[in-house]
Motif scaffolding. Structure first.
Motif, PDB file in Angstrom:
ATOM      1  N   UNK A   9       8.880   6.619   3.557  1.00  0.00           N
ATOM      2  CA  UNK A   9       8.998   7.188   2.217  1.00  0.00           C
ATOM      3  C   UNK A   9       7.729   7.943   1.828  1.00  0.00           C
ATOM      4  N   UNK A  10       6.563   7.394   2.150  1.00  0.00           N
ATOM      5  CA  UNK A  10       5.299   8.066   1.824  1.00  0.00           C
ATOM      6  C   UNK A  10       5.194   9.402   2.545  1.00  0.00           C
ATOM      7  N   UNK A  11       5.495   9.412   3.833  1.00  0.00           N
ATOM      8  CA  UNK A  11       5.423  10.658   4.613  1.00  0.00           C
ATOM      9  C   UNK A  11       6.372  11.714   4.050  1.00  0.00           C
ATOM     10  N   UNK A  12       7.604  11.305   3.744  1.00  0.00           N
ATOM     11  CA  UNK A  12       8.590  12.251   3.218  1.00  0.00           C
ATOM     12  C   UNK A  12       8.187  12.783   1.849  1.00  0.00           C
ATOM     13  N   UNK A  13       7.651  11.933   0.995  1.00  0.00           N
ATOM     14  CA  UNK A  13       7.267  12.350  -0.361  1.00  0.00           C
ATOM     15  C   UNK A  13       6.043  13.256  -0.349  1.00  0.00           C
ATOM     16  N   UNK A  14       5.096  12.990   0.540  1.00  0.00           N
ATOM     17  CA  UNK A  14       3.935  13.880   0.660  1.00  0.00           C
ATOM     18  C   UNK A  14       4.390  15.275   1.059  1.00  0.00           C
ATOM     19  N   UNK A  41       8.293  -2.560   5.879  1.00  0.00           N
ATOM     20  CA  UNK A  41       7.051  -1.807   6.068  1.00  0.00           C
ATOM     21  C   UNK A  41       7.348  -0.409   6.618  1.00  0.00           C
ATOM     22  N   UNK A  42       8.196  -0.347   7.649  1.00  0.00           N
ATOM     23  CA  UNK A  42       8.542   0.947   8.257  1.00  0.00           C
ATOM     24  C   UNK A  42       9.253   1.852   7.260  1.00  0.00           C
ATOM     25  N   UNK A  99       0.834  -1.199   0.000  1.00  0.00           N
ATOM     26  CA  UNK A  99       0.000   0.000   0.000  1.00  0.00           C
ATOM     27  C   UNK A  99       0.875   1.258   0.000  1.00  0.00           C
ATOM     28  N   UNK A 100       1.902   1.250   0.854  1.00  0.00           N
ATOM     29  CA  UNK A 100       2.822   2.391   0.914  1.00  0.00           C
ATOM     30  C   UNK A 100       3.671   2.496  -0.349  1.00  0.00           C
ATOM     31  N   UNK A 101       4.078   1.344  -0.878  1.00  0.00           N
ATOM     32  CA  UNK A 101       4.888   1.345  -2.104  1.00  0.00           C
ATOM     33  C   UNK A 101       4.117   1.938  -3.269  1.00  0.00           C
ATOM     34  N   UNK A 102       2.834   1.601  -3.358  1.00  0.00           N
ATOM     35  CA  UNK A 102       2.000   2.121  -4.430  1.00  0.00           C
ATOM     36  C   UNK A 102       1.908   3.644  -4.378  1.00  0.00           C
TER      37      UNK A 102
END
Length: 297
Positions: A206-211, A200-201, A141-144
């Motif tokens: 990565x998602x938080x940083x990219x947002x 997973x962590x 989910x995070x990778x997507x």
């Protein structure tokens, strides 16, 4: 947000391509590193994780469909000065990958047992593979989402920022692998479970940083409503470009899955050797694909 605050930067081909090369290498490397580090823990663990990782790579290619299409179409609209359309495409790519991520994570988590049974693996190899597949199914989910956000950043010329986030993601994963396998600082050795949760962590980070970067660099605020609304024309355009582009890699991954299913019948040692060689092959294949024609590794 006013349209004038929607920013992008012009760069040369080289300045865009070299961070992209490093970023793609690191994305491929996260699973390879986990497999090789688990080889020091147990050949059965490496074999099980290797099979599970091949399945995960198939699903990651699904996410690349919209990411590739998004990079192309957003770049085209920016070049034509259609900033509003580029903005909308970024939201569509994000929304589609959220849905893809939810759907694929659900499939892998709840049907991982059936997927692994297709390879007819048993014992510890099966147990290790199922553990890794289910936990890393959450990380899909995070990778997507991270692939969609990276595509938005890259299409605006911010390839270095995306590359640095991927580097940090790999460092977090490697650090978690070390803690899970070596038992350093007196921590319990968690093996495959610890390695999977480290991934997973890392992907959640990565998602938080990219947002943050998408909002900070592009002044593009992504909201929940973007997941629910998308133009049919945008979706068709993304799939029309992304599906053929990802098709070649998808067919290659399927061929490797079939070969792995044959090797399983030869025993755990043969399967582990197959996994090690396959991961080395990924590195060579990736480098050869990136090098200009006429050169080799």
């Amino acid at each position: 947000m006013k349209e004038t605050t929607y920013k992008y930067q012009e760069q040369s081909l080289f300045s865009i391509s070299w961070p992209l090369f490093i970023e793609l290498s690191l994305h491929v490397g996260i699973g390879i590193i986990a497999t090789f580090m688990l080889g020091h823990y147990s050949d059965s663990a490496a074999a099980g994780v290797g099979v599970a990782n091949q399945l995960l790579n198939i699903f990651i290619l699904v996410f690349n469909v919209t990411s590739i299409g998004g990079t192309v179409l957003i770049s085209q609209n920016l070049g034509a000065g259609r900033l509003k359309d580029a903005r909308q495409l970024g939201r569509t790519v994000f929304g589609l990958n959220v849905w893809f991520g939810i759907f694929v994570s659900f499939i892998v988590f709840f049907f991982g047992e059936q997927l692994l049974q297709l390879f007819d693996i048993h014992g510890k190899v099966y147990d290790y593979g199922l553990t890794f597949l289910r936990i890393c199914g959450i990380s899909l989910f995070f990778e997507s989402i991270s692939l969609a956000l990276s595509a938005i950043l890259r299409s605006h010329g911010y390839t270095k920022e995306s590359m640095f986030v991927t580097m940090m993601m790999d460092f977090i994963s490697i650090g978690g692998n070390i803690l899970a396998i070596t038992g350093i600082f007196g921590l319990p050795i968690t093996g495959v479970t610890g390695v999977a949760w480290a991934i997973v962590a890392a992907r959640a980070f990565a998602v938080c940083a990219l947002i943050y970067l998408v909002y900070n660099r592009l002044a593009l605020k992504l909201e929940i409503k973007d997941v629910m609304t998308a133009k049919k024309e945008d979706i068709k355009g993304l799939l029309a470009i992304g599906i053929p582009s990802a098709g070649e890699n998808l067919s290659y991954q399927f061929s490797q899955l079939i070969i792995t299913s044959f090797v399983v019948s030869m025993g755990t040692a043969s399967l582990a050797a197959r996994v090690y060689v396959l991961n080395i092959n990924y590195i060579v294949f990736f480098l050869r694909w990136q090098l200009p024609k006429g050169r080799s590794c």
